[in-house]
Design an enzyme around this catalytic site. Structure first.
Site, mmCIF file in Angstrom:
data_model
loop_
_atom_site.group_PDB
_atom_site.id
_atom_site.type_symbol
_atom_site.label_atom_id
_atom_site.label_comp_id
_atom_site.label_asym_id
_atom_site.label_seq_id
_atom_site.Cartn_x
_atom_site.Cartn_y
_atom_site.Cartn_z
ATOM 1 N N PRO A 31 8.173 -6.463 4.647
ATOM 2 C CA PRO A 31 7.189 -4.860 3.759
ATOM 3 C C PRO A 31 7.384 -4.084 4.904
ATOM 4 O O PRO A 31 7.001 -3.379 3.544
ATOM 5 C CB PRO A 31 5.882 -5.883 4.485
ATOM 6 C CG PRO A 31 6.034 -7.712 4.274
ATOM 7 C CD PRO A 31 7.462 -7.679 4.852
ATOM 8 N N ARG A 84 -5.007 4.962 5.915
ATOM 9 C CA ARG A 84 -4.621 4.650 4.717
ATOM 10 C C ARG A 84 -6.261 5.269 4.058
ATOM 11 O O ARG A 84 -6.862 6.476 4.779
ATOM 12 C CB ARG A 84 -5.033 3.080 4.757
ATOM 13 C CG ARG A 84 -3.875 2.833 4.383
ATOM 14 C CD ARG A 84 -3.289 1.962 3.334
ATOM 15 N NE ARG A 84 -4.214 1.172 2.371
ATOM 16 C CZ ARG A 84 -4.490 -0.145 3.013
ATOM 17 N NH1 ARG A 84 -3.902 -1.306 3.297
ATOM 18 N NH2 ARG A 84 -5.474 -0.999 2.135
ATOM 19 N N TYR A 141 1.310 -3.485 11.164
ATOM 20 C CA TYR A 141 1.908 -4.468 11.207
ATOM 21 C C TYR A 141 2.649 -4.827 12.068
ATOM 22 O O TYR A 141 3.073 -3.922 12.715
ATOM 23 C CB TYR A 141 3.284 -4.116 10.174
ATOM 24 C CG TYR A 141 2.817 -3.605 8.967
ATOM 25 C CD1 TYR A 141 3.307 -5.070 8.440
ATOM 26 C CD2 TYR A 141 3.061 -2.562 8.028
ATOM 27 C CE1 TYR A 141 2.987 -5.064 6.609
ATOM 28 C CE2 TYR A 141 2.825 -2.844 6.779
ATOM 29 C CZ TYR A 141 2.760 -3.621 5.899
ATOM 30 O OH TYR A 141 3.151 -3.686 4.757
ATOM 31 N N ASP A 171 0.801 -1.615 0.100
ATOM 32 C CA ASP A 171 -0.169 0.299 -0.372
ATOM 33 C C ASP A 171 1.041 1.661 -0.015
ATOM 34 O O ASP A 171 0.037 2.255 -0.071
ATOM 35 C CB ASP A 171 -0.456 0.107 0.897
ATOM 36 C CG ASP A 171 -0.183 0.227 2.620
ATOM 37 O OD1 ASP A 171 0.839 -0.264 2.741
ATOM 38 O OD2 ASP A 171 -0.785 -0.272 3.927
HETATM 39 P P1 FAD Z 1 3.572 -9.558 -7.150
HETATM 40 O O1 FAD Z 1 2.801 -8.860 -6.509
HETATM 41 O O2 FAD Z 1 3.454 -11.179 -5.970
HETATM 42 O O3 FAD Z 1 2.640 -10.516 -8.571
HETATM 43 C C1 FAD Z 1 2.739 -11.909 -9.154
HETATM 44 C C2 FAD Z 1 1.796 -12.350 -10.642
HETATM 45 O O4 FAD Z 1 2.566 -13.637 -11.008
HETATM 46 C C3 FAD Z 1 1.312 -12.812 -8.819
HETATM 47 O O5 FAD Z 1 -0.458 -11.683 -8.983
HETATM 48 C C4 FAD Z 1 0.409 -14.105 -9.655
HETATM 49 O O6 FAD Z 1 -0.618 -14.592 -9.583
HETATM 50 C C5 FAD Z 1 1.355 -14.625 -10.493
HETATM 51 N N1 FAD Z 1 2.367 -15.808 -10.885
HETATM 52 C C6 FAD Z 1 2.765 -16.965 -10.144
HETATM 53 N N2 FAD Z 1 3.049 -17.632 -10.771
HETATM 54 C C7 FAD Z 1 2.654 -17.365 -11.991
HETATM 55 C C8 FAD Z 1 2.261 -18.812 -13.304
HETATM 56 N N3 FAD Z 1 3.180 -19.984 -12.887
HETATM 57 N N4 FAD Z 1 1.679 -18.710 -14.400
HETATM 58 C C9 FAD Z 1 0.373 -17.171 -14.351
HETATM 59 N N5 FAD Z 1 1.068 -16.289 -13.255
HETATM 60 C C10 FAD Z 1 2.119 -16.155 -12.505
HETATM 61 N N6 FAD Z 1 5.620 -3.188 -0.634
HETATM 62 C C11 FAD Z 1 5.848 -1.690 -1.321
HETATM 63 O O7 FAD Z 1 5.963 -0.785 -1.883
HETATM 64 N N7 FAD Z 1 4.835 -0.845 -0.080
HETATM 65 C C12 FAD Z 1 3.987 -1.588 0.877
HETATM 66 O O8 FAD Z 1 3.702 -0.986 2.264
HETATM 67 C C13 FAD Z 1 3.753 -3.201 1.269
HETATM 68 N N8 FAD Z 1 3.086 -3.780 2.171
HETATM 69 C C14 FAD Z 1 3.263 -4.992 2.011
HETATM 70 C C15 FAD Z 1 2.541 -5.575 2.511
HETATM 71 C C16 FAD Z 1 2.596 -7.262 2.835
HETATM 72 C C17 FAD Z 1 1.523 -7.943 3.620
HETATM 73 C C18 FAD Z 1 2.839 -7.299 1.667
HETATM 74 C C19 FAD Z 1 2.583 -9.396 1.750
HETATM 75 C C20 FAD Z 1 3.912 -7.078 1.510
HETATM 76 C C21 FAD Z 1 4.077 -6.023 1.041
HETATM 77 N N9 FAD Z 1 4.574 -4.923 -0.021
HETATM 78 C C22 FAD Z 1 4.664 -4.091 -0.007
HETATM 79 C C23 FAD Z 1 5.618 -5.740 -0.847
HETATM 80 C C24 FAD Z 1 4.334 -5.830 -2.434
HETATM 81 O O9 FAD Z 1 3.023 -6.360 -2.667
HETATM 82 C C25 FAD Z 1 5.569 -6.601 -3.588
HETATM 83 O O10 FAD Z 1 6.772 -6.488 -3.427
HETATM 84 C C26 FAD Z 1 4.986 -6.462 -5.078
HETATM 85 O O11 FAD Z 1 3.351 -7.311 -5.192
HETATM 86 C C27 FAD Z 1 5.553 -7.361 -6.333
HETATM 87 O O12 FAD Z 1 5.102 -6.752 -7.116
HETATM 88 P P2 FAD Z 1 5.441 -7.954 -8.269
HETATM 89 O O13 FAD Z 1 4.674 -7.620 -9.601
HETATM 90 O O14 FAD Z 1 6.980 -8.066 -8.392
HETATM 91 O O15 FAD Z 1 5.352 -9.548 -7.171
#
Ligand code: FAD
Length: 657
Positions: free
Chosen positions: A356, A272, A280, A50
């Site tokens: 996070p 928010r 957290y 977020d």
């Molecule tokens: P993801 O968002 O994990 O997306 C990966 C996608 O790939 C998913 O939708 C999944 O379904 C898809 N996928 C995986 N394998 C396959 C497959 N084989 N075939 C098809 N699709 C697949 N970051 C911040 O900057 N600020 C914050 O405040 C923050 N708070 C957070 C709070 C929590 C509780 C958590 C868990 C994380 C937080 N983060 C925060 C971190 C942030 O969520 C992640 O760093 C970010 O979402 C990563 O983005 P991404 O696109 O790399 O991966």
């Protein structure tokens, strides 16, 4: 094998989280043949990441979606630190100013990842037909190394499955919508999206051949595993609960970003949108050093509530409503390799994860996707030399290292509860925040020298623009539009439309010598000086989008009343028989009476002489590539020659060879 439908695409993106969507944004802007799949059956709606850092907001502004984030999000201007006072009662010991108005028009803003995804998705749809294919899982990857040096080949084959009614994990893939989902939690556009969720059909399989693959598939990256790319690091021993609630509390800073520590633990309070506050909360510590996964089922919203109550005491805390919660084990991991032959790339959490609490994972992932996306798209368009793709790992990997270092320094602050540490915590936190401030906010990306970033050996560029540093961002300034008087931040006027941008910092054209210099420059820009081709007409077009991959923006430093739009040569303010003059191309660094941010100090902030000006090239992703003297079109052309593919009509001689 026969049951697989065969298809081809230039770029396949696996994963439609923040990173994949940013990469897809560029496919949409450049009009590239691309597909983006995600095994979830919808976008994220509630919860997840977020926190947006100001630099991410600057990039969103260049994409045209920042105002939606501001409209819905909650802005945090300082972080408050609470520790037990002399009588043991919590007191506000310090606050760290996290808003730097002199650096950026934007501040840290919190909004659920679901809305951020919404805005990027809407932008993708605005510019193309590209749409995320939800409920599609990648299941096998073949990569033919032999083909790696032929940019027109399809070395990648990914077999995917459309998850259907006969799939065993149908329940899992709906989890993204949240267990507590109800209509009140969603805004109308998200609700409409959820309501239109595809009805489950029969499972189908497809074999997709691609020129490039971007694995944006998160912390457990499937793509990374297929490529057998190792990750270093491990789970730490701390288990955290996260919950988004409407708080019922007499804690004074419950609607301010706060870090609250007492001997019962440390929690993070993040205000928010729509009255929600995120907490957290450390819920369990495993045996030190163990990497075992914990028993998730033991942790419930009630348990998280009790932990917050214990840490907030004697302040009260309760909630009746929560919109989302989860539990996670902190993992700090990084992989040294983020590409295979610059044909397959890993981006976002697939290459680095950390706690996070830094609020950086999504920001880094968005910015990774932004970095790799335009490069691949422009290479596929045929306009960018494919070897430039090597700059992705060069530019982003050191930042991932830095992210982990910051996390390793910051995380223990939340875990060590010894009373003597609690005492010094506020000052320690302030020190760490100060040390990493520029990096965390995204002001400093430290992109090193490469074909995309020209740093003169003798720092010669500093002579012309002391604070325009190749490899860094353009410090945002507000300028007046010469023709309209309207003030606009450069984060918006330098639109992320896919083009390189030459900034003609024209200086003061009331000075006749300077006016002459501008005329000489613009003649060369127009291709009218001797045998020189214009850099605007020298490189291959972006098919279907722009005749030239280069745009020109002029920013002058004379008082707006003393020069006219038409005083500038026509090439700087082109005329279109239908659309008329390009009024959006000439800007003035002068004060605007009704906007105190537009104060005529852009040249000072950029370190540019107000009479002599300078020449700057900004890359499509809003980082500075090249800086030089106003007349140095030759140096500028050399820089662009290293990046872009030239078009030479038959018989023409390259004047710079
Ligand atoms: P993801 O968002 O994990 O997306 C990966 C996608 O790939 C998913 O939708 C999944 O379904 C898809 N996928 C995986 N394998 C396959 C497959 N084989 N075939 C098809 N699709 C697949 N970051 C911040 O900057 N600020 C914050 O405040 C923050 N708070 C957070 C709070 C929590 C509780 C958590 C868990 C994380 C937080 N983060 C925060 C971190 C942030 O969520 C992640 O760093 C970010 O979402 C990563 O983005 P991404 O696109 O790399 O991966």
């Amino acid at each position: 094998e026969d049951k697989y439908t065969q298809s081809e695409t230039d770029v396949l993106i696996i994963g439609a989280g923040p990173s994949g969507l940013m990469a897809a944004y560029w496919m949409a802007r450049y009009g590239i043949s691309a597909r983006i799949i995600d095994k979830r059956d919808t976008k994220v709606f509630i919860g997840h990441a977020d926190g947006l850092r100001a630099r991410t907001m600057e990039l969103f502004d260049s994409m045209g979606i920042q105002q939606r984030v501001i409209q819905e999000g909650s802005i945090s201007t300082e972080a408050n630190i609470w520790v037990p006072g002399p009588q043991g009662k919590l007191v506000r010991q310090a606050y760290i100013n996290i808003s730097r108005v002199d650096e950026s028009p934007f501040s840290n803003t919190c909004l659920t990842q679901g809305r951020i995804e919404r805005f990027i998705l809407d932008s993708i749809r605005e510019h193309s037909d590209l749409d995320v294919e939800y409920g599609v899982i990648a299941e096998s990857l073949e990569y033919d190394e032999e083909l790696r040096n032929d940019p027109n080949s399809y070395p990648i084959t990914v077999k995917v499955r459309v998850l259907g009614e006969d799939d065993s994990n149908v329940e899992d893939r709906s989890e993204a919508a949240g267990n507590e989902m109800n209509r009140n939690n969603l805004l109308p556009d998200d609700w409409a999206d959820l309501a239109q969720r595809k009805k489950l059909q029969k499972t189908q399989v497809e074999s997709i051949k691609a020129k490039y693959l971007i694995g944006c598939d998160g912390a457990h990256s499937w793509t990374r595993k297929q490529l057998k790319i190792p990750v270093e690091g491990s789970n730490t021993d701390h288990i955290w609960g996260v919950i988004d609630v409407i708080p019922l509390s007499d804690f004074p800073d419950v609607r301010r970003l706060s870090i609250v520590t007492n001997t019962a633990g440390t929690i993070l309070v993040i205000p928010r949108e729509r009255g929600l506050v995120r907490f957290y909360v450390p819920v369990q510590t495993c045996e030190a050093g163990t990497t075992d996964r914990f028993d998730r089922s033991k942790i419930t919203p009630d348990l998280i509530r009790e932990r917050v109550q214990a840490i907030f005491a004697p302040f009260t805390f309760d909630f009746k409503e929560y919109s989302w919660w989860t539990v996670y084990q902190v993992g700090q991991r990084i992989s040294a390799q983020s590409t295979k032959d610059n044909r397959v790339f890993l981006s976002g959490d697939a290459v680095h994860t950390h706690s996070p609490k830094m609020g950086l994972g999504m920001n880094m992932s968005l910015q990774d996707g932004f970095n790799v996306g335009w490069k691949i798209a422009l290479a596929v368009a045929g306009t960018l030399k494919p070897e430039v793709l090597g700059t992705y790992a060069l530019e982003r990997h050191p930042l991932a290292e830095m992210l982990l270092e910051l996390d390793r320094t910051w995380s223990p602050m939340f875990n060590d509860q010894k009373p003597e540490v609690v005492d010094t915590k506020a000052s320690d936190m302030a020190l760490i925040a100060a040390k990493f401030e520029d990096f965390a906010d995204g002001w400093k990306v430290f992109y090193p020298t490469s074909s995309l970033v020209w740093k003169a050996e003798d720092n010669a560029e500093f002579a012309f623009a002391r604070h325009m540093i190749p490899g860094e961002r353009v410090r945002p300034v507000k300028l007046r539009n010469q023709a309209e008087g309207t003030p606009l931040w450069t984060t918006r006027s330098l639109e992320s439309d896919g083009r390189f941008r030459i900034l003609v910092l024209a200086g003061d054209i009331r000075n006749l010598m300077q006016k002459q210099r501008i005329e000489t420059l613009t003649k060369a820009l127009a291709g009218q000086s001797g045998s020189n081709t214009s850099p605007l007409d020298r490189y291959l077009e972006i098919p279907g989008r722009f005749k030239s991959p280069i745009d020109v923006l002029t920013i002058h430093a004379a008082p707006w009343k003393e020069v006219e739009f038409f005083d500038f040569p026509e090439i700087l303010r082109p005329f279109d028989p239908v659309k008329g003059w390009a009024y959006d191309k000439i800007w003035c660094d002068d004060a605007c009476i009704f906007d105190r941010y537009c104060d005529g100090t852009a040249y000072e902030k950029w370190g540019v002489d107000r009479v002599l000006g300078a020449l700057v090239v900004v890359r499509p992703d809003q980082y500075i590539g090249w800086v030089g003297e106003l007349g140095d079109l030759e140096g500028l052309t050399h820089y662009l020659d290293g990046i872009l593919v030239k078009k030479f009509p038959t018989g023409e001689i390259d004047p710079f060879l």
